[in-house]
Design a protein around this motif. Structure first.
Motif, PDB file in Angstrom:
ATOM      1  N   TYR A 152       0.550  -0.998  -0.268  1.00  0.00           N
ATOM      2  CA  TYR A 152      -0.373   0.192  -0.267  1.00  0.00           C
ATOM      3  C   TYR A 152       0.956   1.376   0.157  1.00  0.00           C
ATOM      4  O   TYR A 152       2.134   1.197   0.452  1.00  0.00           O
ATOM      5  CB  TYR A 152      -1.118   0.020   0.713  1.00  0.00           C
ATOM      6  CG  TYR A 152      -2.085  -1.103   1.222  1.00  0.00           C
ATOM      7  CD1 TYR A 152      -2.767  -0.716   0.337  1.00  0.00           C
ATOM      8  CD2 TYR A 152      -1.678  -2.453   1.898  1.00  0.00           C
ATOM      9  CE1 TYR A 152      -4.234  -1.638   0.597  1.00  0.00           C
ATOM     10  CE2 TYR A 152      -2.938  -3.267   1.676  1.00  0.00           C
ATOM     11  CZ  TYR A 152      -3.557  -2.812   1.239  1.00  0.00           C
ATOM     12  OH  TYR A 152      -4.779  -3.936   1.187  1.00  0.00           O
TER      13      TYR A 152
ATOM     14  N   LYS B  51      -5.119  13.236  -0.805  1.00  0.00           N
ATOM     15  CA  LYS B  51      -6.774  13.551  -1.319  1.00  0.00           C
ATOM     16  C   LYS B  51      -6.300  13.937  -2.738  1.00  0.00           C
ATOM     17  O   LYS B  51      -6.572  13.905  -4.297  1.00  0.00           O
ATOM     18  CB  LYS B  51      -7.670  13.753  -0.720  1.00  0.00           C
ATOM     19  CG  LYS B  51      -9.159  13.479  -1.173  1.00  0.00           C
ATOM     20  CD  LYS B  51      -9.947  14.007   0.030  1.00  0.00           C
ATOM     21  CE  LYS B  51     -11.414  13.595  -1.027  1.00  0.00           C
ATOM     22  NZ  LYS B  51     -12.622  13.955  -0.012  1.00  0.00           N
TER      23      LYS B  51
ATOM     24  N   ILE C  78      -1.232   8.689  -0.032  1.00  0.00           N
ATOM     25  CA  ILE C  78      -1.056   9.422  -0.804  1.00  0.00           C
ATOM     26  C   ILE C  78      -2.243  10.790  -0.517  1.00  0.00           C
ATOM     27  O   ILE C  78      -2.501  10.333   0.599  1.00  0.00           O
ATOM     28  CB  ILE C  78      -0.774   9.431  -1.743  1.00  0.00           C
ATOM     29  CG1 ILE C  78      -2.054   8.433  -2.665  1.00  0.00           C
ATOM     30  CG2 ILE C  78       0.238   8.432  -3.130  1.00  0.00           C
ATOM     31  CD1 ILE C  78      -2.336   8.595  -4.120  1.00  0.00           C
TER      32      ILE C  78
ATOM     33  N   LEU D 214      -4.386  11.100  -9.481  1.00  0.00           N
ATOM     34  CA  LEU D 214      -4.205  10.298 -10.296  1.00  0.00           C
ATOM     35  C   LEU D 214      -5.523   8.923 -11.067  1.00  0.00           C
ATOM     36  O   LEU D 214      -5.646   9.102 -11.730  1.00  0.00           O
ATOM     37  CB  LEU D 214      -3.600   9.323  -9.298  1.00  0.00           C
ATOM     38  CG  LEU D 214      -2.198   9.221  -8.680  1.00  0.00           C
ATOM     39  CD1 LEU D 214      -1.519   8.331  -7.539  1.00  0.00           C
ATOM     40  CD2 LEU D 214      -1.355   9.504 -10.024  1.00  0.00           C
ATOM     41  N   LYS D 215      -6.703  10.181 -10.478  1.00  0.00           N
ATOM     42  CA  LYS D 215      -7.984   9.031 -10.981  1.00  0.00           C
ATOM     43  C   LYS D 215      -8.106   9.823 -12.371  1.00  0.00           C
ATOM     44  O   LYS D 215      -8.874   9.060 -12.866  1.00  0.00           O
ATOM     45  CB  LYS D 215      -8.644  10.021 -10.357  1.00  0.00           C
ATOM     46  CG  LYS D 215     -10.050   8.834  -9.534  1.00  0.00           C
ATOM     47  CD  LYS D 215     -10.878   8.583  -8.391  1.00  0.00           C
ATOM     48  CE  LYS D 215     -12.982   9.286  -8.807  1.00  0.00           C
ATOM     49  NZ  LYS D 215     -13.593   9.196  -8.040  1.00  0.00           N
TER      50      LYS D 215
ATOM     51  N   GLU E 140      -3.638  14.520  -5.046  1.00  0.00           N
ATOM     52  CA  GLU E 140      -2.498  13.908  -5.808  1.00  0.00           C
ATOM     53  C   GLU E 140      -3.639  12.683  -6.460  1.00  0.00           C
ATOM     54  O   GLU E 140      -3.412  11.479  -7.106  1.00  0.00           O
ATOM     55  CB  GLU E 140      -2.296  12.867  -4.255  1.00  0.00           C
ATOM     56  CG  GLU E 140      -0.194  13.493  -4.777  1.00  0.00           C
ATOM     57  CD  GLU E 140       0.424  12.117  -3.987  1.00  0.00           C
ATOM     58  OE1 GLU E 140       1.947  12.155  -5.228  1.00  0.00           O
ATOM     59  OE2 GLU E 140       0.166  12.664  -3.410  1.00  0.00           O
ATOM     60  N   TYR E 141      -4.441  11.960  -4.981  1.00  0.00           N
ATOM     61  CA  TYR E 141      -5.649  10.570  -5.364  1.00  0.00           C
ATOM     62  C   TYR E 141      -5.792  11.028  -6.447  1.00  0.00           C
ATOM     63  O   TYR E 141      -6.481  10.474  -7.273  1.00  0.00           O
ATOM     64  CB  TYR E 141      -6.324  10.077  -4.373  1.00  0.00           C
ATOM     65  CG  TYR E 141      -7.179   9.306  -4.231  1.00  0.00           C
ATOM     66  CD1 TYR E 141      -6.890   8.053  -5.334  1.00  0.00           C
ATOM     67  CD2 TYR E 141      -8.382   9.649  -4.692  1.00  0.00           C
ATOM     68  CE1 TYR E 141      -8.265   7.128  -5.727  1.00  0.00           C
ATOM     69  CE2 TYR E 141      -9.605   8.750  -4.871  1.00  0.00           C
ATOM     70  CZ  TYR E 141      -9.380   7.580  -5.625  1.00  0.00           C
ATOM     71  OH  TYR E 141     -10.324   7.172  -5.946  1.00  0.00           O
ATOM     72  N   GLU E 142      -7.106  12.698  -6.534  1.00  0.00           N
ATOM     73  CA  GLU E 142      -8.485  13.003  -7.391  1.00  0.00           C
ATOM     74  C   GLU E 142      -7.089  13.145  -8.449  1.00  0.00           C
ATOM     75  O   GLU E 142      -7.902  12.749  -9.764  1.00  0.00           O
ATOM     76  CB  GLU E 142      -8.638  14.138  -6.506  1.00  0.00           C
ATOM     77  CG  GLU E 142      -9.568  13.864  -5.648  1.00  0.00           C
ATOM     78  CD  GLU E 142     -10.819  13.209  -5.954  1.00  0.00           C
ATOM     79  OE1 GLU E 142     -11.103  12.746  -7.486  1.00  0.00           O
ATOM     80  OE2 GLU E 142     -11.365  12.125  -5.269  1.00  0.00           O
TER      81      GLU E 142
END
Length: 109
Positions: free
Chosen positions: A15, A20, A18, A26-27, A22-24
């Motif tokens: 796992y 949020k 990161i 990447l998404k 960064e996650y958005e």
């Protein structure tokens, strides 16, 4: 008197932690991709259900811009193809212009 609690959480090696933001990001990039999509996908993106309305409000009026990443059918019955990433970028960058030119896109039949 305020109390403090110190906690240690072990994250398994498979796992990654990161933010949020960064996650958005990447998404969003994953959703864009480099694949080619169909007219059904494009209709869903703009919220226009009827293909003739889609053609008269977006595909033909903006053809000179869209031809860079939209494959227009060569003859009737040939498929439309949309480069997913470039199409989504264009829609995002031209959203206001599309809304002004069409009064509304959402809910159009």
């Amino acid at each position: 008197m305020a109390q403090k609690l110190q906690l240690t959480v072990e994250i398994p090696d498979e796992y990654v932690l990161i933010t949020k933001v960064e996650y958005e990001k990447l998404k969003k990039n994953a959703d864009r991709g480099n694949s080619w999509e169909t007219i059904a996908w494009f209709k869903q993106q703009v919220g226009i259900k009827h293909p003739d309305t889609l053609k008269t409000r977006i595909l033909y009026p903006y053809r000179s811009e869209l031809e860079k990443f939209v494959k227009y059918p060569e003859k009737k019955g040939s498929p439309w193809r949309f480069h997913k990433g470039a199409t989504l970028d264009w829609l995002e960058n031209n959203f206001e212009r599309l809304i002004r030119g069409n009064n509304t896109l959402q809910g159009t039949k």
